[in-house]
Design an enzyme around this catalytic site. Structure first.
Site, PDB file in Angstrom:
ATOM      1  CE  LYS A  36      35.568 -43.285 -12.516  1.00  0.00           C
ATOM      2  NZ  LYS A  36      36.164 -43.756 -11.262  1.00  0.00           N
ATOM      3  CG  LEU A  40      23.628 -48.181 -11.579  1.00  0.00           C
ATOM      4  CD1 LEU A  40      22.191 -48.368 -12.064  1.00  0.00           C
ATOM      5  CD2 LEU A  40      24.368 -47.177 -12.476  1.00  0.00           C
ATOM      6  N   GLY A 181      39.330 -31.010   9.535  1.00  0.00           N
ATOM      7  CA  GLY A 181      38.160 -30.390   8.913  1.00  0.00           C
ATOM      8  C   GLY A 181      36.916 -30.593   9.759  1.00  0.00           C
ATOM      9  CB  ALA A 182      35.280 -28.617  12.357  1.00  0.00           C
ATOM     10  CD  GLU A 188      26.757 -36.484   8.258  1.00  0.00           C
ATOM     11  OE1 GLU A 188      25.743 -35.814   8.072  1.00  0.00           O
ATOM     12  OE2 GLU A 188      27.147 -37.342   7.448  1.00  0.00           O
ATOM     13  CG  MET A 319      29.929 -30.330  -3.876  1.00  0.00           C
ATOM     14  SD  MET A 319      31.654 -30.562  -3.563  1.00  0.00           S
ATOM     15  CE  MET A 319      32.285 -30.742  -5.194  1.00  0.00           C
ATOM     16  CG  LEU A 320      24.079 -30.760  -0.084  1.00  0.00           C
ATOM     17  CD1 LEU A 320      23.051 -29.746   0.389  1.00  0.00           C
ATOM     18  CD2 LEU A 320      24.577 -31.613   1.087  1.00  0.00           C
ATOM     19  CB  ALA A 321      22.522 -36.922  -2.487  1.00  0.00           C
ATOM     20  CG  HIS A 445       0.043 -30.815  21.911  1.00  0.00           C
ATOM     21  ND1 HIS A 445       1.195 -30.155  22.270  1.00  0.00           N
ATOM     22  CD2 HIS A 445      -0.457 -31.403  23.034  1.00  0.00           C
ATOM     23  CE1 HIS A 445       1.389 -30.324  23.572  1.00  0.00           C
ATOM     24  NE2 HIS A 445       0.404 -31.084  24.064  1.00  0.00           N
TER      25      HIS A 445
END
Ligand code: FAD
Ligand code: NAD
Length: 466
Positions: A36, A40, A181-182, A188, A319-321, A445
């Site tokens: 919608k 995309l 909300g933390a 971020e 809820m992650l891509a 290293h």
């Protein structure tokens, strides 16, 4: 092929939906995506992962140039912010991604339909909008994602009181940004605006920042962010927000007590996301939702209605891509009769603050609650040569392994490039690695990845460099 009849119709073109469509097309299915929005990519590409990371990167560079180059022997003149340019860059980054998706649809011969999809019956989708029409299909995949959870008493206007979408698009740096909300979005986007000069206060209902993370990691993340100037009010709730020249927020202790007023010119509400199923016609068709509104599916992503599947944020869980993408990939394979599968024990999470916070599997708190005997290996970046050379020594790697089998059951990293460092542990967990396997694998290293090896050695008490 009639352009109204398909094997697979995906409703929603976010990371879950477009990946499902590409995989279905690769498997020879006649596939359409109904979206919608005008582009995309869904929440992730348009107003989530990608624009937030563009601003995190730009604001990080600004902060580095302004405050952190001196110790490297680099002197520069006055560092100035051009927020307009920074925002235009963000828009270009998003466009490069959405253009890329258009190309992938064409390449895979997927029919792109612009408009909102409504399921009128199993196998039937009605589209309203630019490509308004009725289409038929053997299978429907619902991939309509999520939107931000509202907070009672706080009305969003996306200017003064914003969700993440408004917070990504502010036209000026706020004087005082209050974040409610933390969690991931709060820290971020709070970081972005803090670095660009805002005073940032984060109000969290629970008693710690990043409450879903390993306790030791949350504590360290909060300490580092406080050093960067972010303020935290924990165990606190917001009960009202009155807009005006500034927003007047009424806050009180979560467990009860005297209320106080806080003023902010911008308020970001970031208290989680909820499934988005508006206008899909699910109730009428009989698709079951749980009491929080998530679409109920079985382990093959099938709803109770044959031929209707669902994936991504709309089915809940992390809820992650990348979780949505993996579900899309697996669902398309299952629909084509293959053995698609998602291993939910091996899904990484990354908070893109500086330094990053990355997590996989169980936290110490969860293992204690489940009565699992475990061993801990920990290694600080202060003892890693590359981190010292880079001047990025904050944080540590922590590996949790089963006490009997040595199998890795959790990994938590706070530090430079934590998200990239976690990738080797993700693959390890996919292959049921023991901590000793990681410990005995050669790591270049000097590299930050040696901190992962040292933490793995530490599980058996055998770290070399501490
Ligand atoms: P979405 O991406 O939400 O896509 C759903 C799509 O469906 C939307 O395009 C919507 O327009 C469309 N749609 C809805 N209803 C209909 C309908 N009836 N007809 C047609 N189309 C419809 N995750 C990460 O892994 N890493 C990150 O760094 C990260 N950063 C984020 C930052 C922010 C600010 C936010 C808000 C989220 C972030 N996320 C991140 C989470 C990530 O964006 C979501 O987990 C992911 O987008 C979910 O993918 P999805 O395909 O399930 O749904
Ligand atoms: P979240 O679940 O990460 O954090 C929400 C925070 O708000 C929690 O700490 C919670 O305790 C707190 N909270 C809830 N109600 C509250 C109230 N009334 N007052 C004060 N605090 C309250 O949710 P989010 O940060 O909104 O992010 C939403 C989703 O988007 C998450 O699932 C996240 O995984 C995803 N996301 C991921 C990334 C990433 O992967 N880097 C980035 C951004 C968003």
């Amino acid at each position: 092929m009639a352009d109204t009849d398909f094997d697979v119709v995906v409703i929603g073109g976010g990371p879950g939906g477009y990946v499902a469509a590409i995989r279905a097309a690769q498997l020879g299915q006649r596939t359409a995506v109904v979206e919608k929005g005008t582009t995309l990519g869904g929440t992730c590409v348009n107003v989530g992962c990608i624009p937030s990371k563009a601003l995190l990167q730009s604001s990080h560079l600004y902060d580095e140039a302004k405050n952190h180059l001196g110790p490297h022997g680099i002197k520069i003149g006055k560092v100035e912010l051009d927020l307009g340019e920074m925002q235009s860059r963000k828009v270009k980054v998003v466009k490069a991604n959405t253009d890329g998706l258009d190309f992938l649809m064409k390449k895979n011969k997927i029919t792109r339909l612009l408009g909102a999809g409504k399921i009128t019956a199993p196998g039937k989708v009605e589209i309203s909008g630019k490509d308004a029409k009725s289409i038929t299909t053997k299978t429907i995949i619902i991939a309509t994602g999520s939107d931000s959870t509202p907070l009672p008493g706080v009305t969003i206007d996306e200017k003064q009181i914003v969700t993440s979408t408004g917070a990504l698009d502010l036209p000026a740096v706020p004087k005082h940004l209050v974040v409610i909300g933390a969690g991931v979005i709060g820290l971020e986007l709070g970081s972005v605006w803090r670095r660009l000069g805002a005073e940032v206060t984060v109000i969290e209902f629970l008693d710690r920042a990043l409450p879903q993370h390993d306790g030791e990691i949350s504590k360290q993340a909060q300490r580092i962010l406080e050093k960067q100037g972010m303020k935290f009010m924990l165990g606190t709730k917001v009960t009202a927000a009155k807009p005006g020249k500034d927003v007047a927020l009424t806050v009180e202790p979560a467990k009860g007590g005297a209320a106080q007023e806080i003023k902010a010119d911008v308020v970001l509400v970031a208290i989680g996301r909820r499934p988005y199923t508006e206008g899909l016609g699910l109730k009428e068709v009989g698709v079951e939702l749980d009491k929080r509104g998530f679409v109920v599916v079985d382990k093959h992503f099938q709803t109770k209605i044959p031929g209707i599947y669902a994936i991504g944020d709309v089915i809940g869980g992390l809820m992650l891509a990348h979780k949505a993408e993996d579900e899309g990939y697996a669902a398309a394979e299952l629909i084509a009769g293959q053995a698609g599968h998602v291993n939910y024990d091996a899904i990484p999470g990354v908070v893109y603050t500086w330094p990053e916070v990355a997590n996989l599997g169980k936290t110490e708190e969860q293992l204690k609650a489940e009565g699992v005997a475990y061993k801990v290996g920990k290694f600080p970046f202060t003892a890693n040569g590359r981190a010292r050379a880079n001047g990025d020594t904050e944080g540590f790697v922590k590996i949790l392994a089963d006490a009997k089998t040595d199998r890795v059951i959790g990994c938590h990293i706070i530090g430079p490039q934590a998200g990239d460092l976690l990738a080797e542990v993700v693959i390890g967990v996919e292959f049921a690695t023991a901590a000793e396997d990681i410990a005995r694998s050669c790591h270049a290293h000097p590299s930050l990845s040696e901190a992962v090896k040292e933490a793995a050695l530490g599980v058996a008490g055998l770290s070399i460099h501490i």
